[in-house]
Scaffold this motif. Structure first.
Motif, mmCIF file in Angstrom:
data_model
loop_
_atom_site.group_PDB
_atom_site.id
_atom_site.type_symbol
_atom_site.label_atom_id
_atom_site.label_comp_id
_atom_site.label_asym_id
_atom_site.label_seq_id
_atom_site.Cartn_x
_atom_site.Cartn_y
_atom_site.Cartn_z
ATOM 1 N N ASN A 50 0.980 -2.769 -6.913
ATOM 2 C CA ASN A 50 1.554 -2.168 -8.120
ATOM 3 C C ASN A 50 2.968 -1.666 -7.844
ATOM 4 O O ASN A 50 3.219 -1.054 -6.812
ATOM 5 C CB ASN A 50 0.700 -0.978 -8.587
ATOM 6 N N GLY A 51 3.881 -1.949 -8.788
ATOM 7 C CA GLY A 51 5.260 -1.490 -8.654
ATOM 8 C C GLY A 51 6.105 -2.340 -7.719
ATOM 9 O O GLY A 51 7.241 -1.980 -7.396
ATOM 10 N N ALA A 52 5.586 -3.503 -7.293
ATOM 11 C CA ALA A 52 6.318 -4.354 -6.340
ATOM 12 C C ALA A 52 7.534 -5.032 -6.972
ATOM 13 O O ALA A 52 8.438 -5.485 -6.261
ATOM 14 C CB ALA A 52 5.380 -5.414 -5.766
ATOM 15 N N GLY A 53 7.555 -5.146 -8.309
ATOM 16 C CA GLY A 53 8.704 -5.773 -8.972
ATOM 17 C C GLY A 53 8.391 -7.105 -9.635
ATOM 18 O O GLY A 53 9.290 -7.839 -10.031
ATOM 19 N N VAL A 231 4.646 -13.453 -2.423
ATOM 20 C CA VAL A 231 4.207 -12.066 -2.315
ATOM 21 C C VAL A 231 5.422 -11.149 -2.400
ATOM 22 O O VAL A 231 6.363 -11.282 -1.609
ATOM 23 C CB VAL A 231 3.477 -11.804 -0.980
ATOM 24 N N MET A 232 5.396 -10.250 -3.394
ATOM 25 C CA MET A 232 6.495 -9.283 -3.532
ATOM 26 C C MET A 232 6.047 -7.931 -3.013
ATOM 27 O O MET A 232 4.887 -7.545 -3.142
ATOM 28 C CB MET A 232 6.921 -9.163 -4.994
ATOM 29 N N HIS A 233 7.007 -7.214 -2.412
ATOM 30 C CA HIS A 233 6.729 -5.871 -1.902
ATOM 31 C C HIS A 233 8.037 -5.098 -1.926
ATOM 32 O O HIS A 233 9.050 -5.588 -1.408
ATOM 33 C CB HIS A 233 6.182 -5.981 -0.467
ATOM 34 N N LEU A 238 8.157 -11.026 0.341
ATOM 35 C CA LEU A 238 7.593 -10.818 1.672
ATOM 36 C C LEU A 238 7.105 -12.131 2.266
ATOM 37 O O LEU A 238 7.185 -12.354 3.474
ATOM 38 C CB LEU A 238 6.416 -9.838 1.537
ATOM 39 N N ALA A 239 6.587 -13.013 1.437
ATOM 40 C CA ALA A 239 6.058 -14.297 1.905
ATOM 41 C C ALA A 239 6.008 -15.272 0.740
ATOM 42 O O ALA A 239 5.936 -14.853 -0.424
ATOM 43 C CB ALA A 239 4.648 -14.108 2.457
ATOM 44 N N ALA A 255 0.945 -4.918 3.574
ATOM 45 C CA ALA A 255 1.524 -4.504 2.291
ATOM 46 C C ALA A 255 0.434 -4.068 1.323
ATOM 47 O O ALA A 255 0.649 -3.220 0.469
ATOM 48 C CB ALA A 255 2.331 -5.649 1.685
ATOM 49 N N TYR A 256 -0.744 -4.675 1.480
ATOM 50 C CA TYR A 256 -1.854 -4.386 0.573
ATOM 51 C C TYR A 256 -2.788 -3.317 1.105
ATOM 52 O O TYR A 256 -3.856 -3.108 0.549
ATOM 53 C CB TYR A 256 -2.661 -5.662 0.313
ATOM 54 N N LEU A 257 -2.373 -2.653 2.197
ATOM 55 C CA LEU A 257 -3.241 -1.660 2.812
ATOM 56 C C LEU A 257 -3.816 -0.719 1.758
ATOM 57 O O LEU A 257 -3.072 -0.134 0.976
ATOM 58 C CB LEU A 257 -2.424 -0.848 3.829
ATOM 59 N N GLY A 258 -5.110 -0.625 1.707
ATOM 60 C CA GLY A 258 -5.727 0.283 0.735
ATOM 61 C C GLY A 258 -6.004 -0.381 -0.600
ATOM 62 O O GLY A 258 -6.620 0.198 -1.473
#
Ligand SMILES: Nc1ncnc2c1ncn2[C@@H]1O[C@H](COP(=O)(O)OP(=O)(O)OP(=O)(O)O)[C@@H](O)[C@H]1O
Length: 261
Positions: A50-53, A231-233, A238-239, A255-258
């Motif tokens: 969430n909020g990655a853009g 993958v956005m972060h 990111l990838a 990046a997806y921790l949690g």
């Protein structure tokens, strides 16, 4: 991942080319340094916490916001400064996270209006006398492509969420877009409707050969659809790789921790 890997030339020519794309608001960098291509006929999914853009990226590509850096090309034409309606005329179609159909109009009328508006902007092809019939025929054709022919006379507001999403896709298809942006098409759709909607998206991509860029959180939906996953972060890329490689990437997992990937 290097910029070279993200933009390596593919066999098919790029429909979308993004270079050095950035967007800052009031000093905050929402998106920065995005570089990627989407090849003709390719299906690229965009994921990220969430909020990655992700929505900001779609807003930049569709012209709802202007980038503060970089460029966007559609079919090799620089569209960076084009307003949304000019991008739409060039072949960019987009759906939104929340449903955007006219609930008080019939299913057919929703698509017919889109057909008439689009053909109206390509005026030279249409003679006034036959434009009404042609728009109706084009609308019925688009409804058939998403499996909604039998609902043509119903009010759009009476459709289930899943069918409203199909209707939005029909509204896009009637303009014969070069690139389709789908922003979380499964949002609000009941679990029972997900497989049928996934199938419609698959048909649009595989059988019609449309180029698709789709934001979607659910990896199980993406796995059978996407050729590559971006993958956005924190506003960056990111990838960008096959779904299998992306899910196995430790950077992505961090990046997806949690959160569930
Ligand atoms: N117009 C704006 N002004 C200021 N900040 C903004 C604006 N639009 C978005 N943002 C911020 O930019 C970041 C990215 O937002 P964006 O909606 O693009 O993320 P997202 O990946 O689509 O998130 P989600 O998965 O929750 O929909 C967020 O921190 C958001 O608050």
């Amino acid at each position: 991942m290097t910029a070279e890997a993200l933009t390596a030339p593919t066999a098919a020519r790029p429909v979308l080319r993004v270079r050095g794309l950035g967007w800052a608001v009031g000093g905050a960098r929402i998106v920065s340094g995005l570089e990627f291509d989407v090849a003709e006929g390719e299906f690229v999914a965009v994921i990220g916490p969430n909020g990655a853009g992700k929505t900001s990226l779609f807003n930049l590509i569709s012209g709802l916001v202007r980038p503060t850096e970089g460029s966007i090309e559609l079919d090799r034409a620089d569209i960076t400064a084009d307003p949304p309606h000019r991008r739409a005329r060039r072949g960019l179609g987009r759906t939104f996270q929340s449903s955007s159909v006219f609930a008080g109009l019939s299913v057919l009328e929703n698509v017919r209006l889109a057909a008439a508006a689009h053909r109206g902007s390509c005026l030279r092809l249409w003679r006034r006398a036959d434009s009404g019939t042609a728009a109706r025929e084009a609308a019925m054709g688009a409804l058939a492509r998403v499996g909604l022919s039998t609902r043509a006379a119903d009010l759009a507001g009476a459709l289930s969420h899943g069918d409203k999403r199909k209707l939005e896709i029909a509204i896009l298809l009637v303009t014969e877009p070069r690139l389709i942006l789908l922003d979380e098409p499964m949002a609000g759709v009941g679990t029972a409707d997900v497989p049928a909607l996934t199938e419609v998206i698959r048909t649009v991509h595989r059988e019609e050969g449309r180029t698709v860029l789709m934001v979607e959180h659910h990896m199980d939906v993406l796995l059978g659809l996407a050729d590559r996953v971006a993958v956005m972060h924190h506003g960056q890329l990111l990838a960008l790789d096959t779904p299998e490689k992306v899910t196995a990437d430790p950077l992505v997992q961090d990046a997806y921790l949690g959160e569930t990937l």
